[in-house]
Structure formats: structure tokens, C-alpha cells
Write a protein that holds these residues in place. Structure first.
Motif, PDB file in Angstrom:
ATOM      1  N   ALA A  76       0.693  -1.235  -0.186  1.00 30.20           N
ATOM      2  CA  ALA A  76       0.031   0.000   0.091  1.00 30.20           C
ATOM      3  C   ALA A  76       0.836   1.266  -0.215  1.00 30.20           C
ATOM      4  O   ALA A  76       0.645   2.317  -0.732  1.00 30.20           O
ATOM      5  N   ILE A  77       1.589   1.266   1.007  1.00 29.74           N
ATOM      6  CA  ILE A  77       2.830   2.341   0.914  1.00 29.74           C
ATOM      7  C   ILE A  77       3.491   2.614  -0.419  1.00 29.74           C
ATOM      8  O   ILE A  77       3.580   3.582  -0.953  1.00 29.74           O
ATOM      9  N   CYS A  78       4.161   1.494  -0.904  1.00 32.25           N
ATOM     10  CA  CYS A  78       4.865   1.629  -2.080  1.00 32.25           C
ATOM     11  C   CYS A  78       3.925   1.839  -3.285  1.00 32.25           C
ATOM     12  O   CYS A  78       4.245   2.750  -4.177  1.00 32.25           O
ATOM     13  N   LEU A  79       3.060   1.643  -3.363  1.00 29.80           N
ATOM     14  CA  LEU A  79       1.828   1.998  -4.569  1.00 29.80           C
ATOM     15  C   LEU A  79       1.431   3.487  -4.259  1.00 29.80           C
ATOM     16  O   LEU A  79       1.597   4.048  -5.384  1.00 29.80           O
ATOM     17  N   SER A  80       1.539   3.796  -3.221  1.00 26.80           N
ATOM     18  CA  SER A  80       1.090   5.286  -3.068  1.00 26.80           C
ATOM     19  C   SER A  80       2.269   6.033  -3.588  1.00 26.80           C
ATOM     20  O   SER A  80       2.010   7.277  -4.158  1.00 26.80           O
ATOM     21  N   ASP A  81       3.563   5.678  -3.425  1.00 21.89           N
ATOM     22  CA  ASP A  81       4.663   6.506  -3.701  1.00 21.89           C
ATOM     23  C   ASP A  81       4.647   6.596  -5.243  1.00 21.89           C
ATOM     24  O   ASP A  81       4.997   7.548  -5.787  1.00 21.89           O
ATOM     25  N   THR A  82       4.361   5.474  -5.887  1.00 19.30           N
ATOM     26  CA  THR A  82       4.322   5.651  -7.269  1.00 19.30           C
ATOM     27  C   THR A  82       3.502   6.692  -7.863  1.00 19.30           C
ATOM     28  O   THR A  82       3.739   7.014  -9.184  1.00 19.30           O
ATOM     29  N   GLY A  83       2.600   6.865  -7.316  1.00 16.79           N
ATOM     30  CA  GLY A  83       1.396   7.764  -7.752  1.00 16.79           C
ATOM     31  C   GLY A  83       2.095   9.179  -7.975  1.00 16.79           C
ATOM     32  O   GLY A  83       1.598   9.931  -8.680  1.00 16.79           O
ATOM     33  N   GLU A  84       3.228   9.553  -7.116  1.00 13.86           N
ATOM     34  CA  GLU A  84       3.998  10.796  -7.474  1.00 13.86           C
ATOM     35  C   GLU A  84       4.470  10.909  -8.890  1.00 13.86           C
ATOM     36  O   GLU A  84       4.785  12.110  -9.091  1.00 13.86           O
ATOM     37  N   LEU A 127       3.005   9.454 -11.544  1.00 12.53           N
ATOM     38  CA  LEU A 127       1.876   9.090 -12.352  1.00 12.53           C
ATOM     39  C   LEU A 127       0.787   9.948 -12.580  1.00 12.53           C
ATOM     40  O   LEU A 127      -0.053   9.637 -13.247  1.00 12.53           O
ATOM     41  N   GLY A 128       0.581  10.769 -11.851  1.00 12.27           N
ATOM     42  CA  GLY A 128      -0.439  11.985 -11.821  1.00 12.27           C
ATOM     43  C   GLY A 128      -1.590  11.774 -10.978  1.00 12.27           C
ATOM     44  O   GLY A 128      -1.819  10.671 -10.320  1.00 12.27           O
ATOM     45  N   ILE A 129      -2.471  12.553 -10.898  1.00  7.79           N
ATOM     46  CA  ILE A 129      -3.564  12.898  -9.879  1.00  7.79           C
ATOM     47  C   ILE A 129      -4.495  11.679  -9.985  1.00  7.79           C
ATOM     48  O   ILE A 129      -4.962  11.164  -9.354  1.00  7.79           O
ATOM     49  N   LYS A 130      -5.003  11.278 -11.254  1.00  7.62           N
ATOM     50  CA  LYS A 130      -6.004  10.596 -11.835  1.00  7.62           C
ATOM     51  C   LYS A 130      -5.795   8.948 -11.246  1.00  7.62           C
ATOM     52  O   LYS A 130      -6.465   8.422 -10.615  1.00  7.62           O
ATOM     53  N   VAL A 131      -4.260   8.734 -11.398  1.00 11.37           N
ATOM     54  CA  VAL A 131      -3.850   7.319 -10.850  1.00 11.37           C
ATOM     55  C   VAL A 131      -3.717   7.277  -9.385  1.00 11.37           C
ATOM     56  O   VAL A 131      -4.188   6.415  -8.852  1.00 11.37           O
ATOM     57  N   LYS A 132      -3.367   8.576  -9.041  1.00 12.26           N
ATOM     58  CA  LYS A 132      -3.461   8.471  -7.381  1.00 12.26           C
ATOM     59  C   LYS A 132      -4.768   8.275  -6.636  1.00 12.26           C
ATOM     60  O   LYS A 132      -5.062   7.586  -6.050  1.00 12.26           O
ATOM     61  N   ALA A 180     -13.948  16.333  -8.002  1.00 11.81           N
ATOM     62  CA  ALA A 180     -13.351  14.677  -8.016  1.00 11.81           C
ATOM     63  C   ALA A 180     -14.272  13.722  -8.594  1.00 11.81           C
ATOM     64  O   ALA A 180     -13.903  13.032  -9.410  1.00 11.81           O
ATOM     65  N   ALA A 181     -15.548  14.298  -8.663  1.00 14.06           N
ATOM     66  CA  ALA A 181     -16.501  13.293  -9.339  1.00 14.06           C
ATOM     67  C   ALA A 181     -16.554  13.545 -10.820  1.00 14.06           C
ATOM     68  O   ALA A 181     -16.936  12.514 -11.648  1.00 14.06           O
ATOM     69  N   VAL A 182     -15.673  14.597 -11.195  1.00 12.46           N
ATOM     70  CA  VAL A 182     -15.430  14.730 -12.693  1.00 12.46           C
ATOM     71  C   VAL A 182     -14.529  13.731 -13.332  1.00 12.46           C
ATOM     72  O   VAL A 182     -14.684  13.385 -14.552  1.00 12.46           O
ATOM     73  N   ILE A 183     -13.626  13.316 -12.379  1.00 11.43           N
ATOM     74  CA  ILE A 183     -12.466  12.561 -12.832  1.00 11.43           C
ATOM     75  C   ILE A 183     -12.957  11.134 -12.422  1.00 11.43           C
ATOM     76  O   ILE A 183     -12.879   9.979 -13.134  1.00 11.43           O
ATOM     77  N   PHE A 184     -13.887  10.777 -11.438  1.00 10.86           N
ATOM     78  CA  PHE A 184     -14.340   9.419 -10.859  1.00 10.86           C
ATOM     79  C   PHE A 184     -15.830   9.586 -10.814  1.00 10.86           C
ATOM     80  O   PHE A 184     -16.185  10.536  -9.973  1.00 10.86           O
ATOM     81  N   SER A 185     -16.554   8.695 -11.191  1.00 13.38           N
ATOM     82  CA  SER A 185     -18.024   8.833 -10.822  1.00 13.38           C
ATOM     83  C   SER A 185     -18.234   8.602  -9.467  1.00 13.38           C
ATOM     84  O   SER A 185     -19.384   9.278  -8.869  1.00 13.38           O
ATOM     85  N   LYS A 186     -17.615   7.977  -8.886  1.00 15.15           N
ATOM     86  CA  LYS A 186     -17.629   7.656  -7.466  1.00 15.15           C
ATOM     87  C   LYS A 186     -16.236   7.611  -6.746  1.00 15.15           C
ATOM     88  O   LYS A 186     -15.643   6.813  -6.531  1.00 15.15           O
ATOM     89  N   PRO A 187     -15.657   8.963  -6.320  1.00 15.13           N
ATOM     90  CA  PRO A 187     -14.682   9.434  -5.795  1.00 15.13           C
ATOM     91  C   PRO A 187     -14.464   8.859  -4.339  1.00 15.13           C
ATOM     92  O   PRO A 187     -15.594   8.361  -3.598  1.00 15.13           O
ATOM     93  N   PRO A 188     -13.501   8.603  -3.806  1.00 15.87           N
ATOM     94  CA  PRO A 188     -13.377   8.067  -2.322  1.00 15.87           C
ATOM     95  C   PRO A 188     -13.957   8.965  -1.453  1.00 15.87           C
ATOM     96  O   PRO A 188     -13.980  10.041  -1.435  1.00 15.87           O
TER      97      PRO A 188
END
Length: 308
Positions: A166-174, A176-181, A227-235
Motif C-alpha cells: 500500500a505504501i509503495c503503491l502510493s509512492d508511485t503515484g507521485e 503517475l499523476g492525480i488520476k492514478v493517485k 473529484a466526481a468529474v474524474i471518477f463517478s464515485k470518488p473516495p
């Protein structure tokens, strides 16, 4: 626009690197528990760790002979798995990031999850050191994720493998951009929850989960729209849910981390419970300042207390 508005709330390096300062001295020695010789042992975490038990460094259960061996060599040679892992945990407790990385790198082809998640952690810790240049930082970030992924593939019942995935996956988002995060946020939570399920005594994962919930509960309505513009159901989450995780972390290990005390105070403030907010913010302000982060917590707690 969407990326700018959401940056604060989906920056998981901020969310998951709560103990990472600008330099090693920035976080001091942050202690946490590691598994050694069949028991949980208090240890200390160097720069870049994602564990959150703040306190003075405590020696592990290593013998004096092992201690001398660690001191005498930049790369520790060991005879068997148990010794390697114990020496690795000791180096981790001493914040010897480069030595730890070099030790575990000798086992990069291992099929053992215990080696792999530790190598993921070491790679990730090295990536966040201030002395690491941008190119190597990116390389180590993705390297750490691959080791964590392999650890999980080898043993999906290892709580540490889930946590570091989980931690390392979050780091890769730096990189890969906002949408991936945002998309990864669901996966991050899923693995943190699995880590807690496998080890309910892991205060680290509980705290991170609380912070995850707080970040999304704090999201204003107009930013939710973006956020809803990017994802229909954001976190989404609630302060009540965040509070539950912060309190559980505190129950597992009382006063383990100044930031957890601060977040409890901030959560109660958000819930308009002034009395409990005062209680926890006061605890955060009075927490012994062993690290730069502790001092920053003191400063923020004092500011919030003045507001109250």
C-alpha cells in the motif's frame, strides 16, 4: 484545475510519509515494532519509514556479538535466514539505511516474502533520503513497489507485505499523476485494511487508515464535485470513521506517536467536540519532543489550542 484542487487530498506521499522529514535529523529516531526471534521487539526507525511509534531508540534483542558485527562492517554477512533478518531489523532500528539496503540486496532474487517486504521498505527508505537524487529516487520508488508486489505474491497472508504494498503503491503515484493517485486510493485502503485484519496490533496501519479517512472527510463539497468529474464515485469517508481508526491505534499502543494525538484533537475539533479536542491537543503539545516532527506537532497543537 481538478489536479490543483485535489492535490492536497490525494498526495499520498504526504498521507503515508507522516514521519518523513527533510533530512534524517528531521524525524530523529522513530520507533516501531518488528518481528524478531518469534516476538515483537521495540525498535527505532530511520528516515523514510512508514511506522509511527515515536520514542527514544531501543536496542533489539540482538546479542552483543551481533551488535559488534553490525558495527564492524558496512555489509553484514549472515549464515542463515534468521540471522539475516535479525541483522536487517537491527540495521533498520539504527537507521542504517544504506547498509540495510546493501545487505538485503544480496537477497533480491529470494522467493521469501520476509526478505522481499524488507527490501521494499529499505528501497523506499533510501528513495526518500535528501541525499538521493531525482533519478535514483524514481528508480528506487518503482523498485520498492516491485519488491512489495513480489512479497505479496509469495505470501498474501503476510500483514507487512500488504502494508508496504500500500505504501509503495502510493509512492508511485507521485510519478503517475492525480488520476492514478485517486484510482489507487481504493487499492491502498484495501491493503491497509487487510494488514490490520492480519495483525490487529499494528498501530501503523491503523493510523494511516485514520489519516486516509480524515483527508477525504475533510474534502469540501465543491472539491468533491471536481473529484466526481474524474471518477463517478470518488473516495469518501467521515470524521467518525477517522476517529475510530485513530482511537484504535491509541488503544493498541497508547502515546505511540505524537501525530496520532494531534489527529485525534483535529478530528474532535472537526466534530465540534471542544472538550475532547482540548484533551488530545494538550497531550500532543506535551508529548516529549524527540524529533523535528514532534516539534512541528507541538507548534500546530499550540496554534489549535489558541483557536479553541
Amino acid at each position: 484545475m481538478a489536479g490543483k484542487v485535489l492535490m492536497r487530498f490525494v498526495n499520498y506521499r504526504t498521507l503515508l510519509e507522516l514521519t518523513v522529514g527533510a533530512k534524517r535529523g528531521g524525524i530523529g529516531r522513530t520507533s516501531r515494532f518488528f518481528w524478531t526471534r518469534g516476538r515483537w521487539t521495540a525498535g527505532a526507525l530511520g528516515s523514510g519509514g512508514a511506522a509511527f511509534l515515536v520514542g527514544l531508540p531501543v536496542l533489539s534483542g540482538l546479542s552483543y556479538q551481533a551488535f559488534r558485527k553490525v558495527q564492524s562492517s558496512a555489509v553484514v554477512c549472515a549464515l542463515d535466514k534468521e540471522e539475516v533478518l535479525e541483522q536487517a531489523d537491527y540495521l533498520y532500528s539504527c537507521a542504517e539505511t544504506e547498509k540495510l539496503y546493501q545487505l538485503l540486496l544480496q537477497h533480491q532474487d529470494s522467493e521469501d516474502a520476509e526478505f522481499l517486504w524488507r527490501l521494499a521498505r529499505a528501497s523506499r527508505d533510501l528513495s526518500v533520503l535528501p541525499s538521493t537524487d531525482a533519478g535514483r529516487k524514481k528508480q528506487l520508488t518503482f523498485e520498492a513497489f516491485e519488491y512489495a508486489k513480489r512479497a505479496l505474491e509469495r505470501d498474501d497472508k503476510c500483514f507487512a507485505a500488504h502494508k508496504w504494498y500500500a505504501i509503495c503503491l502510493s509512492d508511485t503515484g507521485e510519478f503517475l499523476g492525480i488520476k492514478v493517485k485517486i484510482g489507487n486510493s481504493y487499492i491502498i485502503r484495501e491493503h491497509l485494511e487487510r494488514s490490520v485484519e492480519l495483525n490487529p496490533k499494528d498501530a501503523t496501519s491503523l493510523h494511516i487508515l485514520g489519516y486516509w479517512c480524515f483527508a477525504f472527510a475533510e474534502l469540501p463539497w465543491y472539491q468533491r464535485k471536481v473529484a466526481a468529474v474524474i471518477f463517478s464515485k470518488p473516495p469518501t469517508s467521515t470524521f467518525e470513521e477517522a476517529l475510530e481508526f485513530f482511537l484504535k491505534a491509541e488503544q493498541v499502543d497508547p502515546n505511540f506517536y505524537s501525530k496520532n494525538l494531534l489527529m485525534l484533537g483535529k478530528t474532535y475539533m472537526a466534530m465540534k467536540d471542544k472538550e475532547k479536542a482540548l484533551l488530545w491537543l494538550t497531550k500532543a503539545k506535551e508529548y516529549p519532543a524527540h524529533t523535528l516532527e514532534d516539534k512541528e506537532v507541538h507548534k500546530e497543537a499550540l496554534e489549535l489550542l489558541n483557536q479553541l
